[in-house]
Design a protein around this motif. Structure first.
Motif, short mmCIF file in Angstrom:
data_model
loop_
_atom_site.label_atom_id
_atom_site.label_comp_id
_atom_site.label_asym_id
_atom_site.label_seq_id
_atom_site.Cartn_x
_atom_site.Cartn_y
_atom_site.Cartn_z
N ILE A 73 20.27 -74.27 30.52
CA ILE A 73 20.70 -73.61 31.76
C ILE A 73 20.74 -74.59 32.92
O ILE A 73 21.48 -74.38 33.89
N THR A 74 19.95 -75.66 32.85
CA THR A 74 19.99 -76.68 33.89
C THR A 74 21.38 -77.28 34.00
O THR A 74 21.86 -77.58 35.10
N VAL A 75 22.06 -77.42 32.86
CA VAL A 75 23.41 -77.98 32.84
C VAL A 75 24.46 -76.88 33.01
O VAL A 75 25.36 -76.99 33.86
N ALA A 76 24.34 -75.80 32.24
CA ALA A 76 25.34 -74.72 32.29
C ALA A 76 25.32 -73.98 33.61
O ALA A 76 26.31 -73.35 34.00
N GLY A 77 24.19 -74.05 34.33
CA GLY A 77 24.05 -73.30 35.57
C GLY A 77 24.92 -73.77 36.70
O GLY A 77 24.95 -73.15 37.78
N LYS A 83 24.28 -67.57 39.93
CA LYS A 83 23.68 -67.46 41.26
C LYS A 83 22.21 -67.88 41.29
O LYS A 83 21.64 -68.05 42.37
N GLY A 84 21.58 -68.00 40.11
CA GLY A 84 20.18 -68.40 40.07
C GLY A 84 19.75 -68.72 38.66
O GLY A 84 20.46 -68.43 37.69
N ALA A 168 22.27 -81.10 37.10
CA ALA A 168 21.05 -80.32 37.31
C ALA A 168 21.36 -79.20 38.30
O ALA A 168 21.41 -79.43 39.52
N ALA A 169 21.57 -78.00 37.75
CA ALA A 169 22.01 -76.88 38.58
C ALA A 169 21.00 -76.49 39.65
O ALA A 169 21.37 -75.92 40.69
N TRP A 170 19.71 -76.79 39.42
CA TRP A 170 18.70 -76.40 40.41
C TRP A 170 18.87 -77.13 41.73
O TRP A 170 18.28 -76.73 42.74
N LYS A 171 19.69 -78.16 41.77
CA LYS A 171 19.94 -78.86 43.03
C LYS A 171 20.71 -77.98 44.01
O LYS A 171 20.61 -78.17 45.23
N THR A 172 21.45 -77.02 43.47
CA THR A 172 22.27 -76.16 44.34
C THR A 172 22.04 -74.67 44.12
O THR A 172 22.62 -73.85 44.83
#
Length: 230
Positions: A73-77, A83-84, A168-172
């Protein structure tokens, strides 16, 4: 914003049935849920597959990843309608970092000495020794169920451990998580470090690696908190 669909992304050595206790908690609240099968072949390939699932959903998505599913999910997010993120005993990788690199910063968990490597055409499957699986993966899960999980593992291809996360989706995207403080599969400090770095709003639960099976209500509460915030 419409209520997001919760997409549950399983980890290595497991499949979507690992969410069997969590899903009823969410459905009983009228939450839309989808738990796809992850190929568990390569990090980028698995993330691309989950991204395709996300794109097929009409409306916003909350991605929930368990264990290796956290890396996925870090990549697919990064998909626009995500949205989260919610991490359950998961890997919150940095861009350019692999599972092996993150784990290598900390002492090995009990899992390291219990891995079994089995060649398949084009690669090597990694599983957990069946006899050791219950104690390492699921010590607070019903013993009968733990034995079933041990013999029905979904392997992870060894190549996935060394592949760097391209994003890294958590950046945004905002993120929540659970640290399983009695985890013998992932060193809990790996979870803590990744979450802190990623700004994950985390809670700690005295749980085995399979927190969503042994503590489904608490896991559902974290997802509910994320949905409320979104």
């Amino acid at each position: 914003m419409a209520q997001p669909t919760v997409v549950l992304v399983h980890g290595a050595f497991a499949d979507a049935s690992s969410f069997a206790a969590l899903i009823p908690e969410l459905l009983s609240d009228g939450i839309k849920v989808l738990a796809p099968a992850v190929p568990n072949r390569t990090l980028t390939g698995d993330a691309a597959y989950i991204a395709s699932v996300v794109r097929s959903i009409d409306g916003p998505v909350l991605l929930v990843g368990h264990s290796y599913g956290g890396a996925v999910i870090t990549v697919a997010g990064t998909e626009e309608n995500v949205k989260g993120l919610v991490y359950l005993s998961g890997y919150a990788l940095e861009e350019g970092e692999s599972l092996g690199e993150l784990q290598g910063r900390f002492p090995d968990s009990d899992l390291a000495a219990a891995l079994v490597y089995t060649p398949f055409p084009g690669g090597t499957d990694v599983t957990v020794d069946i006899e050791k699986f219950p104690a390492i993966f699921a010590h607070d899960v019903d013993p009968g169920l733990a034995r079933i999980l041990a013999v029905s593992q979904r392997p992870l291809a060894g190549a996935a451990f060394a592949e760097a996360a391209p994003a890294a989706a958590w950046k945004t995207k905002p993120a929540w998580g659970i640290v399983s403080s009695s985890d013998h599969t992932i060193n809990p400090d790996v979870e803590r470090f990744g979450y802190q770095r990623a700004g994950v709003k985390a809670v700690e639960i005295d749980s085995s690696h399979l927190v969503m099976l042994s503590h489904p209500k608490e896991a559902a509460d974290v997802i509910r908190e994320a949905l409320k915030a979104l």
